[in-house]
Design a protein around this motif. Sequence first.
Motif, PDB file in Angstrom:
ATOM      1  N   GLN A 119       0.827  -1.210   0.000  1.00 15.29           N
ATOM      2  CA  GLN A 119       0.000   0.000   0.000  1.00 15.29           C
ATOM      3  C   GLN A 119       0.862   1.261   0.000  1.00 15.29           C
ATOM      4  O   GLN A 119       0.609   2.210  -0.745  1.00 15.29           O
ATOM      5  N   VAL A 120       1.878   1.296   0.860  1.00 13.11           N
ATOM      6  CA  VAL A 120       2.728   2.480   0.978  1.00 13.11           C
ATOM      7  C   VAL A 120       3.506   2.716  -0.318  1.00 13.11           C
ATOM      8  O   VAL A 120       3.652   3.856  -0.774  1.00 13.11           O
ATOM      9  N   ALA A 121       3.997   1.641  -0.927  1.00 13.61           N
ATOM     10  CA  ALA A 121       4.742   1.788  -2.182  1.00 13.61           C
ATOM     11  C   ALA A 121       3.851   2.382  -3.271  1.00 13.61           C
ATOM     12  O   ALA A 121       4.261   3.279  -4.014  1.00 13.61           O
ATOM     13  N   LYS A 122       2.606   1.912  -3.358  1.00 13.46           N
ATOM     14  CA  LYS A 122       1.697   2.438  -4.374  1.00 13.46           C
ATOM     15  C   LYS A 122       1.304   3.876  -4.059  1.00 13.46           C
ATOM     16  O   LYS A 122       1.223   4.722  -4.952  1.00 13.46           O
ATOM     17  N   LEU A 123       1.074   4.159  -2.775  1.00 15.54           N
ATOM     18  CA  LEU A 123       0.653   5.494  -2.368  1.00 15.54           C
ATOM     19  C   LEU A 123       1.717   6.536  -2.692  1.00 15.54           C
ATOM     20  O   LEU A 123       1.408   7.654  -3.116  1.00 15.54           O
ATOM     21  N   THR A 124       2.976   6.180  -2.504  1.00 14.85           N
ATOM     22  CA  THR A 124       4.076   7.125  -2.704  1.00 14.85           C
ATOM     23  C   THR A 124       4.646   7.085  -4.120  1.00 14.85           C
ATOM     24  O   THR A 124       5.464   7.932  -4.480  1.00 14.85           O
ATOM     25  N   GLY A 125       4.263   6.079  -4.900  1.00 10.88           N
ATOM     26  CA  GLY A 125       4.787   5.952  -6.249  1.00 10.88           C
ATOM     27  C   GLY A 125       6.213   5.433  -6.291  1.00 10.88           C
ATOM     28  O   GLY A 125       6.921   5.655  -7.279  1.00 10.88           O
ATOM     29  N   MET A 126       6.625   4.723  -5.249  1.00 15.23           N
ATOM     30  CA  MET A 126       7.986   4.199  -5.176  1.00 15.23           C
ATOM     31  C   MET A 126       7.991   2.692  -5.408  1.00 15.23           C
ATOM     32  O   MET A 126       6.943   2.042  -5.441  1.00 15.23           O
ATOM     33  N   ALA A 227      20.957  16.905 -10.977  1.00 11.71           N
ATOM     34  CA  ALA A 227      21.993  17.531 -11.809  1.00 11.71           C
ATOM     35  C   ALA A 227      23.328  17.587 -11.088  1.00 11.71           C
ATOM     36  O   ALA A 227      24.386  17.625 -11.732  1.00 11.71           O
ATOM     37  N   GLN A 228      23.285  17.592  -9.752  1.00 14.10           N
ATOM     38  CA  GLN A 228      24.508  17.622  -8.945  1.00 14.10           C
ATOM     39  C   GLN A 228      24.808  16.263  -8.314  1.00 14.10           C
ATOM     40  O   GLN A 228      25.669  16.156  -7.451  1.00 14.10           O
ATOM     41  N   GLY A 229      24.079  15.219  -8.710  1.00 16.66           N
ATOM     42  CA  GLY A 229      24.312  13.889  -8.142  1.00 16.66           C
ATOM     43  C   GLY A 229      23.752  13.717  -6.753  1.00 16.66           C
ATOM     44  O   GLY A 229      24.113  12.759  -6.049  1.00 16.66           O
ATOM     45  N   ALA A 230      22.862  14.620  -6.350  1.00 18.05           N
ATOM     46  CA  ALA A 230      22.247  14.540  -5.020  1.00 18.05           C
ATOM     47  C   ALA A 230      20.889  13.849  -5.116  1.00 18.05           C
ATOM     48  O   ALA A 230      20.328  13.682  -6.211  1.00 18.05           O
ATOM     49  N   LEU A 231      20.352  13.465  -3.964  1.00 19.60           N
ATOM     50  CA  LEU A 231      19.054  12.798  -3.903  1.00 19.60           C
ATOM     51  C   LEU A 231      17.983  13.768  -3.420  1.00 19.60           C
ATOM     52  O   LEU A 231      18.280  14.737  -2.723  1.00 19.60           O
ATOM     53  N   LEU A 232      16.740  13.479  -3.795  1.00 21.86           N
ATOM     54  CA  LEU A 232      15.604  14.249  -3.311  1.00 21.86           C
ATOM     55  C   LEU A 232      14.833  13.408  -2.299  1.00 21.86           C
ATOM     56  O   LEU A 232      14.338  12.330  -2.627  1.00 21.86           O
ATOM     57  N   ILE A 233      14.757  13.920  -1.072  1.00 21.57           N
ATOM     58  CA  ILE A 233      13.951  13.300  -0.015  1.00 21.57           C
ATOM     59  C   ILE A 233      12.680  14.122   0.126  1.00 21.57           C
ATOM     60  O   ILE A 233      12.737  15.331   0.353  1.00 21.57           O
ATOM     61  N   VAL A 234      11.540  13.481  -0.024  1.00 19.00           N
ATOM     62  CA  VAL A 234      10.252  14.156   0.096  1.00 19.00           C
ATOM     63  C   VAL A 234       9.589  13.736   1.402  1.00 19.00           C
ATOM     64  O   VAL A 234       9.516  12.548   1.719  1.00 19.00           O
ATOM     65  N   ILE A 255      13.675   9.159  -2.141  1.00 18.64           N
ATOM     66  CA  ILE A 255      13.207   8.590  -0.875  1.00 18.64           C
ATOM     67  C   ILE A 255      11.980   9.388  -0.458  1.00 18.64           C
ATOM     68  O   ILE A 255      11.997  10.618  -0.502  1.00 18.64           O
ATOM     69  N   VAL A 256      10.932   8.708  -0.072  1.00 13.90           N
ATOM     70  CA  VAL A 256       9.724   9.370   0.421  1.00 13.90           C
ATOM     71  C   VAL A 256       9.462   8.895   1.845  1.00 13.90           C
ATOM     72  O   VAL A 256       9.450   7.692   2.106  1.00 13.90           O
ATOM     73  N   VAL A 257       9.283   9.843   2.752  1.00 13.30           N
ATOM     74  CA  VAL A 257       8.918   9.502   4.126  1.00 13.30           C
ATOM     75  C   VAL A 257       7.652  10.266   4.482  1.00 13.30           C
ATOM     76  O   VAL A 257       7.371  11.333   3.921  1.00 13.30           O
ATOM     77  N   ALA A 258       6.882   9.701   5.390  1.00 17.75           N
ATOM     78  CA  ALA A 258       5.611  10.331   5.715  1.00 17.75           C
ATOM     79  C   ALA A 258       5.191   9.964   7.124  1.00 17.75           C
ATOM     80  O   ALA A 258       5.652   8.975   7.696  1.00 17.75           O
ATOM     81  N   THR A 279      11.284   3.830  -1.185  1.00 17.99           N
ATOM     82  CA  THR A 279      12.431   4.261  -1.986  1.00 17.99           C
ATOM     83  C   THR A 279      12.473   3.486  -3.297  1.00 17.99           C
ATOM     84  O   THR A 279      11.597   2.665  -3.587  1.00 17.99           O
ATOM     85  N   ARG A 280      13.511   3.731  -4.068  1.00 15.67           N
ATOM     86  CA  ARG A 280      13.721   3.004  -5.316  1.00 15.67           C
ATOM     87  C   ARG A 280      14.285   1.614  -5.017  1.00 15.67           C
ATOM     88  O   ARG A 280      14.958   1.401  -4.015  1.00 15.67           O
ATOM     89  N   LYS A 281      14.042   0.691  -5.941  1.00 15.87           N
ATOM     90  CA  LYS A 281      14.539  -0.674  -5.758  1.00 15.87           C
ATOM     91  C   LYS A 281      16.061  -0.704  -5.662  1.00 15.87           C
ATOM     92  O   LYS A 281      16.632  -1.507  -4.910  1.00 15.87           O
ATOM     93  N   ASP A 282      16.736   0.186  -6.404  1.00 15.87           N
ATOM     94  CA  ASP A 282      18.203   0.204  -6.396  1.00 15.87           C
ATOM     95  C   ASP A 282      18.764   0.541  -5.014  1.00 15.87           C
ATOM     96  O   ASP A 282      19.928   0.233  -4.728  1.00 15.87           O
ATOM     97  N   PHE A 283      17.958   1.196  -4.174  1.00 17.56           N
ATOM     98  CA  PHE A 283      18.449   1.659  -2.871  1.00 17.56           C
ATOM     99  C   PHE A 283      18.027   0.748  -1.725  1.00 17.56           C
ATOM    100  O   PHE A 283      18.272   1.066  -0.563  1.00 17.56           O
ATOM    101  N   ILE A 284      17.413  -0.372  -2.025  1.00 20.59           N
ATOM    102  CA  ILE A 284      16.776  -1.176  -0.998  1.00 20.59           C
ATOM    103  C   ILE A 284      17.747  -1.665   0.075  1.00 20.59           C
ATOM    104  O   ILE A 284      17.396  -1.796   1.250  1.00 20.59           O
ATOM    105  N   ARG A 285      18.997  -1.931  -0.302  1.00 22.42           N
ATOM    106  CA  ARG A 285      19.967  -2.463   0.657  1.00 22.42           C
ATOM    107  C   ARG A 285      20.350  -1.446   1.725  1.00 22.42           C
ATOM    108  O   ARG A 285      20.894  -1.806   2.757  1.00 22.42           O
ATOM    109  N   GLN A 286      20.096  -0.180   1.464  1.00 22.14           N
ATOM    110  CA  GLN A 286      20.432   0.851   2.447  1.00 22.14           C
ATOM    111  C   GLN A 286      19.195   1.372   3.184  1.00 22.14           C
ATOM    112  O   GLN A 286      19.300   2.313   3.970  1.00 22.14           O
ATOM    113  N   MET A 287      18.051   0.763   2.942  1.00 23.32           N
ATOM    114  CA  MET A 287      16.833   1.191   3.623  1.00 23.32           C
ATOM    115  C   MET A 287      16.778   0.584   5.027  1.00 23.32           C
ATOM    116  O   MET A 287      16.931  -0.616   5.184  1.00 23.32           O
ATOM    117  N   PRO A 288      16.590   1.409   6.053  1.00 20.40           N
ATOM    118  CA  PRO A 288      16.570   0.897   7.427  1.00 20.40           C
ATOM    119  C   PRO A 288      15.246   0.209   7.755  1.00 20.40           C
ATOM    120  O   PRO A 288      14.269   0.310   7.011  1.00 20.40           O
TER     121      PRO A 288
END
Length: 447
Positions: A119-126, A227-234, A255-258, A279-288
């Motif tokens: 549900q959370v993945a669909k809600l956030t579009g991640m 553009a600067q190689g940074a991430l967007l946290i919403v 990364i989306v947190v709510a 988050t994105r699938k590529d980042f899953i190993r670093q998700m707490p």
Amino acid sequence: MRYLPHSAAERAEMLGVIGAANVEALFSAVPRPAYKGFTLDLPDHQPEFSVEAHMRALAGKNRAGSDGPFFIGAGAYRHHLPATVDHLIQRSEWLTAYTPYQPEISQGTLQMLFEFQTQVAKLTGMDVANASLYDGSTATAEAVLMARRLTRRDKIVLSGGLHPHYRDVVKAYLKDDADLVCLSPSPEGQGDIFDHIDASTAAIVIQTPDFYGHLRDLKAAADAAHAQGALLIVVVTEVVSLGLLEAPGALGADIVVAEGQSLGNALNFGGPYLGLMATRKDFIRQMPGRLCGETVDAEGRRGFVLTLSTREQHIRREKATSNICTNSGLCALAFSIHLALLGEAGLTRLARLNHANAIKLAEALAAVEGVAVLNKSFFNEITISVPKYAEDVVEGLARRGILAGVPASRLEKDGKQLGDLIILAATELTTDADIAALAAALTEELA
């Protein structure tokens, strides 16, 4: 359990069994300076019925959110909770092990968490979500730490529209261990965030709707960060807004947190609440936190297990992504049940009701002499400026039986510069009569 007093003989018997000379010996490890040097100013013991009567009298002084017009938001929102939610969370399917390490006896809990993640993945579009965190503020801090691990950079830029409590939690997590840029809060909210993104930036943190109710352009923020190689946290404090606004994942969020309190969980005097992270699938190993997965057993039957364990109790030890030791399982269950009851169409309708009532609120307050609505766009929360000190205005309205939002100055250390601002929320529970009562009382208060 109820308090059961022991007699002197019973206490002496227990001390004898454990080998302590007296009760004081049980506290011998406590340093003497830590002992209180005074007697608490409490009344002497009373009969149980007298204590109950006294406690009822104290409780009667409280004012519940449903006792009159209620416009408080700023990160915690009053929504209708279906009676079905409370009924279902008490069913035996969920009364399995607190920590579902043993999947063979925890299938109910594990399946619920798996559905919750979906549900959370669909809600956030991640791509993927975890099995909840403590609350929105700590989820934000965990997202910041996650971004630093992913990018191997230290600089974090916090938008001026980020909730002040969330900003403070991020500061507490990082201490002096990072280059933290906190943009000044203002009625405009976001600040000049794009000017602070450079090659050393790990992530920028943007809340939408932000603390002041403004909706933010996530696509532009994502493009500037990437553009600067940074991430967007919403960050989303009002999760119902995702029933109407485009999902952050579709706009470039990494990364989306709510805060999930709005669905399934009452205000509860401030908690416990529910942290969402996706988050994105590529980042899953670093998700707490925890992650539940679907599998099959030796006989080919569908089953659920904990997977990709990243916590410190497991094999990763000092390489763990977080020291989080649990999750808000019961709150996540309530969230999942409420969202399942609503369905996609129901959530959209609920979001539209919230927005429609917020429009009515904004129009009514804009018509009050001396009041200015500062939002050009909003979901269910707005900020107004008043010609008097906002805290005095809110207190005056409270004496009239109207809880008229949150003065911005209460949540900011330098609150005087925001002294004329009030943040108000309208939900599906806000009536036309509530709005009319607020507008009339505010008119009199400002006269």
